[in-house]
Design a protein around this motif. Structure first.
Motif, PDB file in Angstrom:
ATOM      1  N   GLY A  51       0.807  -1.212   0.000  1.00 36.69           N
ATOM      2  CA  GLY A  51       0.000   0.000   0.000  1.00 36.69           C
ATOM      3  C   GLY A  51       0.841   1.263   0.000  1.00 36.69           C
ATOM      4  O   GLY A  51       0.611   2.182  -0.794  1.00 36.69           O
ATOM      5  N   VAL A  52       1.835   1.311   0.886  1.00 33.59           N
ATOM      6  CA  VAL A  52       2.685   2.506   0.992  1.00 33.59           C
ATOM      7  C   VAL A  52       3.491   2.708  -0.291  1.00 33.59           C
ATOM      8  O   VAL A  52       3.617   3.837  -0.792  1.00 33.59           O
ATOM      9  N   SER A  53       4.029   1.626  -0.849  1.00 32.58           N
ATOM     10  CA  SER A  53       4.815   1.760  -2.082  1.00 32.58           C
ATOM     11  C   SER A  53       3.944   2.230  -3.239  1.00 32.58           C
ATOM     12  O   SER A  53       4.392   3.012  -4.088  1.00 32.58           O
ATOM     13  N   GLY A  54       2.690   1.778  -3.269  1.00 30.20           N
ATOM     14  CA  GLY A  54       1.795   2.213  -4.328  1.00 30.20           C
ATOM     15  C   GLY A  54       1.398   3.672  -4.204  1.00 30.20           C
ATOM     16  O   GLY A  54       1.265   4.380  -5.207  1.00 30.20           O
ATOM     17  N   LEU A 187      -5.536   4.296  -7.625  1.00 31.53           N
ATOM     18  CA  LEU A 187      -4.430   3.518  -7.071  1.00 31.53           C
ATOM     19  C   LEU A 187      -4.022   4.034  -5.697  1.00 31.53           C
ATOM     20  O   LEU A 187      -3.710   3.246  -4.793  1.00 31.53           O
ATOM     21  N   SER A 188      -4.040   5.358  -5.528  1.00 34.73           N
ATOM     22  CA  SER A 188      -3.688   5.946  -4.225  1.00 34.73           C
ATOM     23  C   SER A 188      -4.720   5.570  -3.173  1.00 34.73           C
ATOM     24  O   SER A 188      -4.368   5.264  -2.024  1.00 34.73           O
ATOM     25  N   PHE A 189      -5.992   5.599  -3.552  1.00 35.82           N
ATOM     26  CA  PHE A 189      -7.049   5.216  -2.608  1.00 35.82           C
ATOM     27  C   PHE A 189      -6.912   3.753  -2.200  1.00 35.82           C
ATOM     28  O   PHE A 189      -6.984   3.417  -1.010  1.00 35.82           O
ATOM     29  N   LEU A 190      -6.727   2.877  -3.185  1.00 33.87           N
ATOM     30  CA  LEU A 190      -6.575   1.450  -2.886  1.00 33.87           C
ATOM     31  C   LEU A 190      -5.329   1.196  -2.045  1.00 33.87           C
ATOM     32  O   LEU A 190      -5.343   0.376  -1.118  1.00 33.87           O
ATOM     33  N   LEU A 194      -5.095  -0.569   1.651  1.00 31.60           N
ATOM     34  CA  LEU A 194      -4.245  -1.729   1.938  1.00 31.60           C
ATOM     35  C   LEU A 194      -3.280  -1.436   3.084  1.00 31.60           C
ATOM     36  O   LEU A 194      -3.037  -2.296   3.939  1.00 31.60           O
ATOM     37  N   ALA A 195      -2.715  -0.223   3.104  1.00 29.11           N
ATOM     38  CA  ALA A 195      -1.792   0.142   4.178  1.00 29.11           C
ATOM     39  C   ALA A 195      -2.499   0.154   5.525  1.00 29.11           C
ATOM     40  O   ALA A 195      -1.957  -0.316   6.536  1.00 29.11           O
ATOM     41  N   ALA A 196      -3.746   0.690   5.559  1.00 27.22           N
ATOM     42  CA  ALA A 196      -4.525   0.708   6.806  1.00 27.22           C
ATOM     43  C   ALA A 196      -4.847  -0.711   7.254  1.00 27.22           C
ATOM     44  O   ALA A 196      -4.775  -1.035   8.452  1.00 27.22           O
ATOM     45  N   LEU A 197      -5.192  -1.577   6.302  1.00 28.44           N
ATOM     46  CA  LEU A 197      -5.463  -2.975   6.625  1.00 28.44           C
ATOM     47  C   LEU A 197      -4.213  -3.654   7.173  1.00 28.44           C
ATOM     48  O   LEU A 197      -4.285  -4.455   8.114  1.00 28.44           O
TER      49      LEU A 197
END
Length: 217
Positions: A51-54, A187-190, A194-197
């Motif tokens: 998530g962070v890398s995306g 992509l930023s939203f997704l 993912l990072a929060a998950l």
């Protein structure tokens, strides 16, 4: 990539600590709880890292020279590859527990052959992005093989949810390689989701670890 090196450092530290912890849990009859903890922790890092890398990959264009602009496209794939190896240490724990290390070699051999074939097909057409996809494909196959071998040899844990989680991260990393399909904002939203998950799963694994320590001691 410094961030990729740090992920490699995390993987090395985790792998060094995981197996003594695993064998101790087996000796005390807490193997199932240890595997659940390990799965939550590594999946948490997988979701968070992807998530962070995306989310931050597009910033590379603003930080580095224009010649490095394509780095943003395959950075999530490199992150995915590093963390898939670490996740496979947990999902393939049955290989270590059964002391049949040759199966790890078989997994590596199969993954290498798949990665070479993918590189031959993709590199000529997509260049560096194709090479990154081939690299990630090899690690994905390596993860699947170690998981299947480990479960057959020793571990009776179901990793169905793990396959689904890895599938989600793989699709997201693939979309990051071709941002025109969805757009940067999606992509930023997704990636943020993912990072929060991932953070949630890491917090969950910390609770599981505390309960496991109390049970062992």
């Amino acid at each position: 990539f410094p961030s990729h090196d740090r992920l490699g450092l995390f993987s090395s530290i985790f792998n060094t600590m995981w197996f003594p912890f695993l064998f101790k849990a087996e000796a005390t009859g807490k193997l199932s709880q240890a595997l659940i903890f390990g799965r939550s922790l590594t999946l948490g890092f997988l979701f968070f890292g992807i998530g962070v890398s995306g989310v931050f990959a597009p910033l590379i264009v603003k930080i580095l020279p224009e010649a490095f602009a394509k780095v943003q496209l395959f950075l999530p794939i490199l992150v995915l590859s590093s963390l898939l190896y670490t996740l496979s240490e947990v999902s393939g724990s049955g290989i270590a527990l059964s002391k049949k290390i040759a199966y790890g070699f078989y997994a590596g051999l199969i993954a290498s052959l798949v990665a070479i074939f993918a590189a031959l097909v993709l590199c000529a057409r997509f260049g560096a992005i194709g090479a990154a996809i081939s690299y990630g494909t090899g690690y994905f196959v390596f993860f699947v093989c170690r998981t299947v071998f480990g479960r057959r040899l020793r571990s009776n844990q179901s990793f169905f949810n793990t396959y689904g989680s890895v599938g989600v991260c793989t699709v997201y990393a693939g979309l990051c390689a071709f941002p025109s399909l969805t757009g940067i904002s999606i992509l930023s939203f997704l990636g943020s989701f993912l990072a929060a998950l991932g953070l949630f799963l890491m917090l969950k694994s910390n609770i599981q670890l505390n309960l496991l320590r109390k049970a062992v001691h």
